[in-house]
Design an enzyme around this catalytic site. Structure first.
Site, PDB file in Angstrom:
ATOM      1  N   GLU A  94       0.852  -1.201   0.000  1.00  0.00           N
ATOM      2  CA  GLU A  94       0.000   0.000   0.000  1.00  0.00           C
ATOM      3  C   GLU A  94       0.880   1.239   0.000  1.00  0.00           C
ATOM      4  O   GLU A  94       2.097   1.165   0.179  1.00  0.00           O
ATOM      5  CB  GLU A  94      -0.878   0.046   1.272  1.00  0.00           C
ATOM      6  CG  GLU A  94      -2.152  -0.769   1.198  1.00  0.00           C
ATOM      7  CD  GLU A  94      -3.319  -0.036   0.546  1.00  0.00           C
ATOM      8  OE1 GLU A  94      -3.095   1.054  -0.026  1.00  0.00           O
ATOM      9  OE2 GLU A  94      -4.442  -0.575   0.603  1.00  0.00           O
ATOM     10  N   ARG A 134      -7.484  -0.180  12.441  1.00  0.00           N
ATOM     11  CA  ARG A 134      -6.122   0.277  12.174  1.00  0.00           C
ATOM     12  C   ARG A 134      -6.185   1.394  11.155  1.00  0.00           C
ATOM     13  O   ARG A 134      -7.181   1.550  10.438  1.00  0.00           O
ATOM     14  CB  ARG A 134      -5.253  -0.870  11.637  1.00  0.00           C
ATOM     15  CG  ARG A 134      -5.708  -1.412  10.297  1.00  0.00           C
ATOM     16  CD  ARG A 134      -4.621  -2.211   9.580  1.00  0.00           C
ATOM     17  NE  ARG A 134      -5.138  -2.936   8.434  1.00  0.00           N
ATOM     18  CZ  ARG A 134      -5.345  -2.404   7.236  1.00  0.00           C
ATOM     19  NH1 ARG A 134      -5.109  -1.116   7.025  1.00  0.00           N
ATOM     20  NH2 ARG A 134      -5.811  -3.132   6.246  1.00  0.00           N
ATOM     21  N   ASN A 139      -5.376   3.161   7.660  1.00  0.00           N
ATOM     22  CA  ASN A 139      -5.265   2.681   6.281  1.00  0.00           C
ATOM     23  C   ASN A 139      -4.668   3.807   5.453  1.00  0.00           C
ATOM     24  O   ASN A 139      -3.662   4.386   5.833  1.00  0.00           O
ATOM     25  CB  ASN A 139      -6.661   2.245   5.797  1.00  0.00           C
ATOM     26  CG  ASN A 139      -6.609   1.356   4.582  1.00  0.00           C
ATOM     27  OD1 ASN A 139      -5.763   0.451   4.539  1.00  0.00           O
ATOM     28  ND2 ASN A 139      -7.451   1.580   3.609  1.00  0.00           N
ATOM     29  N   ASN A 172     -10.295   5.265   2.462  1.00  0.00           N
ATOM     30  CA  ASN A 172      -9.373   4.991   1.356  1.00  0.00           C
ATOM     31  C   ASN A 172      -9.370   6.145   0.368  1.00  0.00           C
ATOM     32  O   ASN A 172     -10.183   7.079   0.479  1.00  0.00           O
ATOM     33  CB  ASN A 172      -9.830   3.710   0.635  1.00  0.00           C
ATOM     34  CG  ASN A 172      -8.742   2.681   0.598  1.00  0.00           C
ATOM     35  OD1 ASN A 172      -7.565   3.011   0.505  1.00  0.00           O
ATOM     36  ND2 ASN A 172      -9.120   1.417   0.665  1.00  0.00           N
ATOM     37  N   ASP A 183      -9.933   1.965  -4.495  1.00  0.00           N
ATOM     38  CA  ASP A 183      -8.985   1.852  -3.379  1.00  0.00           C
ATOM     39  C   ASP A 183      -8.118   3.107  -3.372  1.00  0.00           C
ATOM     40  O   ASP A 183      -8.630   4.213  -3.532  1.00  0.00           O
ATOM     41  CB  ASP A 183      -8.196   0.534  -3.544  1.00  0.00           C
ATOM     42  CG  ASP A 183      -7.662   0.007  -2.231  1.00  0.00           C
ATOM     43  OD1 ASP A 183      -6.898   0.723  -1.591  1.00  0.00           O
ATOM     44  OD2 ASP A 183      -7.983  -1.137  -1.858  1.00  0.00           O
TER      45      ASP A 183
HETATM   46  O1  LIG Z   1      -7.128  -0.364   1.468  1.00  0.00           O
HETATM   47  C1  LIG Z   1      -7.580  -1.471   1.641  1.00  0.00           C
HETATM   48  O2  LIG Z   1      -8.681  -1.844   0.991  1.00  0.00           O
HETATM   49  C2  LIG Z   1      -9.045  -3.189   0.881  1.00  0.00           C
HETATM   50  C3  LIG Z   1     -10.338  -3.290   0.183  1.00  0.00           C
HETATM   51  S1  LIG Z   1     -11.793  -3.772   0.970  1.00  0.00           S
HETATM   52  O3  LIG Z   1     -11.969  -2.995   2.162  1.00  0.00           O
HETATM   53  O4  LIG Z   1     -11.657  -5.189   1.293  1.00  0.00           O
HETATM   54  O5  LIG Z   1     -12.897  -3.545   0.031  1.00  0.00           O
HETATM   55  C4  LIG Z   1      -8.679  -3.994   2.051  1.00  0.00           C
HETATM   56  O6  LIG Z   1      -8.900  -5.329   1.883  1.00  0.00           O
HETATM   57  C5  LIG Z   1      -7.281  -3.745   2.505  1.00  0.00           C
HETATM   58  O7  LIG Z   1      -7.107  -4.359   3.733  1.00  0.00           O
HETATM   59  C6  LIG Z   1      -6.998  -2.311   2.657  1.00  0.00           C
HETATM   60  O8  LIG Z   1      -5.717  -1.963   3.030  1.00  0.00           O
END
Ligand SMILES: O=C1O[C@H](CS(=O)(=O)O)[C@@H](O)[C@H](O)[C@H]1O
Length: 292
Positions: A17, A100, A102, A148, A198
């Site tokens: 990420e 957590r 992100n 996100n 995302d």
């Molecule tokens: O940024 C993230 O997004 C994903 C996508 S979702 O929430 O599952 O649709 C996630 O799985 C991931 O853990 C995360 O860092």
């Protein structure tokens, strides 16, 4: 346009990420949230240096004075250039056993923003936190399951934000002090095989590029009406975030995930977790630096 996607680093990350290009060093920093680690990838040599973190690292910003601001599961901290923690500047405003940090970004005024995931996913418990250069931090809203796609338009007028599992891209008008107003839905993405929005980055023309998790593609989005104007197909199904890099800012870097994938899925997409690079015909813009 046809794109040639290359594997920049066969990282096989658990959950790659937050790619961020350092114009100063001409390297790409990125995280593996679950390792947990902050990485420094030098495309000139192919070397990737791993800096272990003491807790899940969702995102980070580059500090103007060198070093990083990192959003760990248990709070937001300043570090030195080797990733050693120096000082705490913010909290995770929710229960850290269920949440957590992100995705995040630095805005045009040098503030750091990071959002949280509400892991039980039983209500929209994800929050957004802003840390000012003075070190003050505040909760700036949320109301998402998974925070996100944070991005700040190059003209300073808009903050973009996505709620990935809900397939929604929001935008917020920003006032002169960089404070967000009422959010509006810019686009709700179709449910199906195209994926969900995302992590993202703006290009220098103000268009928004988003990784489509579970859709195996990156989209370029018109910031005024949410229309898709271009698409890059990827060799993986779970891309997580994009960043413009290279000396001309025309290389798009893309992180990806292996988290929660079955053996069959990984056999079908063996490059999951790798870092990709693709040349594009529009430049990004230099990543703003955290001024604290
Ligand atoms: O940024 C993230 O997004 C994903 C996508 S979702 O929430 O599952 O649709 C996630 O799985 C991931 O853990 C995360 O860092």
């Amino acid at each position: 346009m046809t794109y040639e996607v290359q594997t920049a680093l066969a990282a096989q990350a658990h959950l790659g990420e937050c790619p961020i290009w350092s114009a100063r060093e001409q390297v790409l920093y990125w995280v593996d949230i679950l390792a947990p680690a902050l990485n420094r990838f030098d495309p000139a040599t192919g070397e990737n240096r791993v800096m272990a973190m003491p807790a899940h690292i969702g995102c980070f910003g580059l500090r103007e004075q060198g070093g990083f601001i990192v959003a760990l599961r248990n709070g937001i901290f300043l570090t030195d250039a080797d990733g050693n923690i120096e000082k705490q500047v913010g909290d995770n405003p929710t229960d850290t056993s269920k949440s957590r940090f992100n995705d995040g970004h630095v805005d045009l005024l040098g503030n750091f923003w990071a959002g949280t995931i509400w892991e039980p996913r039983d209500h929209k418990g994800g929050k957004l936190v802003r840390v000012k250069p003075t070190g003050e931090s505040e909760v700036m809203g949320g109301d998402v399951l998974v925070s996100n796609g944070l991005g700040f338009s190059p003209d300073g007028r808009w903050m973009f934000h996505t709620d990935t599992p809900n397939h929604i891209l929001y935008r917020y008008p920003l006032d002169e002090a960089g404070n967000p107003g009422e959010r509006e839905t810019l686009r709700e993405f179709e449910r199906g095989t195209g994926g969900r929005p995302d992590g993202a980055a703006f290009d220098s023309e103000g268009y928004y590029w988003t990784a489509m998790f579970d859709g195996g593609r990156v989209l370029r989005i018109n910031p005024e009406n949410g229309e898709i104007v271009d698409e890059i197909r990827l060799p993986v199904r779970w891309p997580t975030m994009v960043a413009f890099g290279g000396d001309d800012l025309k290389t798009l870097y893309i992180t990806s995930s292996r988290e929660n994938r079955s053996e069959e899925e990984l056999a079908q997409y063996p490059e999951s977790g790798n870092l990709f690079a693709v040349r594009v015909n529009v430049a990004g813009r230099a990543e703003p630096l955290f001024r604290g």
